[in-house]
Design a protein around this motif. Structure first.
Motif, short mmCIF file in Angstrom:
data_model
loop_
_atom_site.label_atom_id
_atom_site.label_comp_id
_atom_site.label_asym_id
_atom_site.label_seq_id
_atom_site.Cartn_x
_atom_site.Cartn_y
_atom_site.Cartn_z
N ILE A 176 0.86 -1.19 0.00
CA ILE A 176 0.00 0.00 0.00
C ILE A 176 0.90 1.23 0.00
CG2 ILE A 176 -1.71 1.30 1.35
CD1 ILE A 176 -2.56 -1.57 2.47
N SER A 177 0.72 2.08 -1.00
CA SER A 177 1.68 3.19 -1.09
C SER A 177 1.31 4.33 -0.14
CB SER A 177 1.87 3.67 -2.52
OG SER A 177 0.63 3.98 -3.07
N ILE A 178 2.37 4.94 0.35
CA ILE A 178 2.26 6.04 1.29
C ILE A 178 2.16 7.34 0.50
CG2 ILE A 178 3.45 7.21 3.22
CD1 ILE A 178 2.56 4.17 3.69
N LEU A 179 1.16 8.14 0.83
CA LEU A 179 0.99 9.42 0.14
C LEU A 179 1.96 10.46 0.72
CD1 LEU A 179 -2.92 9.65 0.12
CD2 LEU A 179 -1.45 8.92 -1.77
N TYR A 180 2.26 11.46 -0.07
CA TYR A 180 3.11 12.59 0.35
C TYR A 180 4.44 12.10 0.92
CZ TYR A 180 -1.80 14.00 0.57
OH TYR A 180 -3.14 14.16 0.32
N ARG A 181 5.00 11.09 0.30
CA ARG A 181 6.23 10.44 0.75
C ARG A 181 7.34 11.43 1.13
NH1 ARG A 181 8.06 7.00 3.65
NH2 ARG A 181 7.54 4.86 3.20
N GLU A 182 7.47 12.46 0.29
CA GLU A 182 8.57 13.40 0.50
C GLU A 182 8.44 14.19 1.80
OE1 GLU A 182 6.22 13.35 -1.72
OE2 GLU A 182 5.53 15.33 -2.31
N HIS A 183 7.22 14.28 2.34
CA HIS A 183 7.04 15.02 3.59
C HIS A 183 6.69 14.13 4.78
CE1 HIS A 183 7.39 18.67 1.33
NE2 HIS A 183 6.42 18.31 0.53
N HIS A 184 6.58 12.84 4.51
CA HIS A 184 6.21 11.89 5.56
C HIS A 184 7.27 11.90 6.68
CE1 HIS A 184 4.79 8.16 7.40
NE2 HIS A 184 6.05 7.82 7.48
N PRO A 185 6.93 11.86 7.97
CA PRO A 185 5.58 11.79 8.55
C PRO A 185 4.99 13.16 8.92
CG PRO A 185 7.18 11.39 10.25
CD PRO A 185 7.96 11.72 9.01
N PHE A 186 5.50 14.20 8.28
CA PHE A 186 5.02 15.54 8.63
C PHE A 186 4.24 16.20 7.48
CE2 PHE A 186 8.71 14.85 11.47
CZ PHE A 186 8.04 14.97 12.69
N ALA A 187 3.61 15.38 6.65
CA ALA A 187 2.85 15.92 5.52
C ALA A 187 1.69 16.81 5.98
CB ALA A 187 2.34 14.78 4.64
N GLY A 188 1.23 16.60 7.20
CA GLY A 188 0.13 17.41 7.71
C GLY A 188 0.60 18.62 8.51
N GLY A 189 1.90 18.86 8.52
CA GLY A 189 2.45 19.99 9.27
C GLY A 189 3.53 19.54 10.24
N LYS A 190 4.32 20.50 10.68
CA LYS A 190 5.50 20.18 11.51
C LYS A 190 5.16 19.51 12.83
CE LYS A 190 9.30 23.09 10.03
NZ LYS A 190 9.49 24.49 9.67
N TYR A 205 2.11 14.37 13.35
CA TYR A 205 2.84 13.14 13.01
C TYR A 205 1.85 12.11 12.51
CZ TYR A 205 6.82 9.95 13.47
OH TYR A 205 7.87 9.10 13.22
N ALA A 206 1.89 11.85 11.21
CA ALA A 206 0.84 11.01 10.62
C ALA A 206 1.33 10.28 9.39
CB ALA A 206 -0.36 11.88 10.25
N VAL A 207 0.58 9.22 9.04
CA VAL A 207 0.80 8.56 7.76
C VAL A 207 -0.51 8.64 6.97
CG1 VAL A 207 0.31 6.26 8.77
CG2 VAL A 207 1.55 6.43 6.60
N PHE A 208 -0.37 8.93 5.69
CA PHE A 208 -1.52 9.05 4.79
C PHE A 208 -1.41 7.97 3.72
CE2 PHE A 208 -0.77 13.26 6.49
CZ PHE A 208 -2.04 13.81 6.67
N PHE A 209 -2.54 7.34 3.44
CA PHE A 209 -2.57 6.32 2.39
C PHE A 209 -3.99 6.25 1.82
CE2 PHE A 209 -4.36 3.24 5.47
CZ PHE A 209 -3.94 3.80 6.67
N GLU A 210 -4.24 5.29 0.92
CA GLU A 210 -5.54 5.24 0.25
C GLU A 210 -6.16 3.86 0.37
OE1 GLU A 210 -4.16 6.19 -3.71
OE2 GLU A 210 -4.99 8.20 -3.54
N ASP A 211 -7.47 3.84 0.42
CA ASP A 211 -8.20 2.57 0.38
C ASP A 211 -8.35 2.15 -1.09
OD1 ASP A 211 -10.57 3.69 -0.74
OD2 ASP A 211 -11.82 2.50 0.60
N PRO A 212 -8.92 0.98 -1.38
CA PRO A 212 -9.00 0.54 -2.79
C PRO A 212 -9.79 1.48 -3.71
CG PRO A 212 -9.37 -1.32 -1.31
CD PRO A 212 -9.36 -0.09 -0.45
N ASP A 213 -10.69 2.29 -3.16
CA ASP A 213 -11.41 3.27 -3.98
C ASP A 213 -10.72 4.64 -3.97
OD1 ASP A 213 -13.66 1.86 -5.09
OD2 ASP A 213 -14.43 1.69 -3.04
#
Ligand SMILES: [Zn+2]
Length: 132
Positions: free
Chosen positions: A97-111, A114-122
């Motif tokens: 399952i690919s991780i979204l915003y890889r380049e900013h992970h785990p701070f893609a939501g701000g400094k 601390y989070a991981v973002f990904f997608e469901d099958p839809d």
């Protein structure tokens, strides 16, 4: 019960089998238990809230979901800790399952977020966030 807390959320899915594999795994990792099961749907419950996934009827399948359109953008769940976010990130990767915003992970939501973002099958976006 806490007044006003979400009782349940019901989501129509394009392919129930794929959604069961994804959501069953994820929600059980997060401590949910299978709650309801029938031919066209499944639900998982944690404490007083549950999530329901229902097979979309064929005649409604032509318009696919897109989180940039009107409607749900993403679902966010509490992680236990930052370490839990890290462990889940590894497990997601192991499952392909690919991780979204890889380049900013785990701070893609701000400094301070601390989070991981990904997608469901839809391609519904899912967020797992550590608040401690
Ligand atoms: Zn969010």
């Amino acid at each position: 019960m806490t007044k006003g807390l979400i009782h349940h959320v019901e989501i129509n899915v394009s392919n129930l089998e794929g959604s069961i594999a994804f959501w069953g795994w994820l929600l059980e990792e997060l401590g949910y238990e299978l709650y309801q099961s029938w031919n066209e749907g499944r639900s998982w419950k944690l404490e007083d809230s549950y999530l329901v996934f229902v097979q979309t009827e064929e005649i409604y399948l032509d318009a696919s979901y897109h989180r940039k359109r009107v409607g749900l953008n993403h679902l966010a769940f509490y992680a236990k800790s930052r370490e839990h976010v890290d462990v889940m990130t590894k497990r997601l990767e192991q499952k392909g399952i690919s991780i979204l915003y890889r380049e900013h992970h785990p701070f893609a939501g701000g400094k301070k977020h601390y989070a991981v973002f990904f997608e469901d099958p839809d391609r519904i976006k899912v967020e797992l966030v550590a608040t401690v």
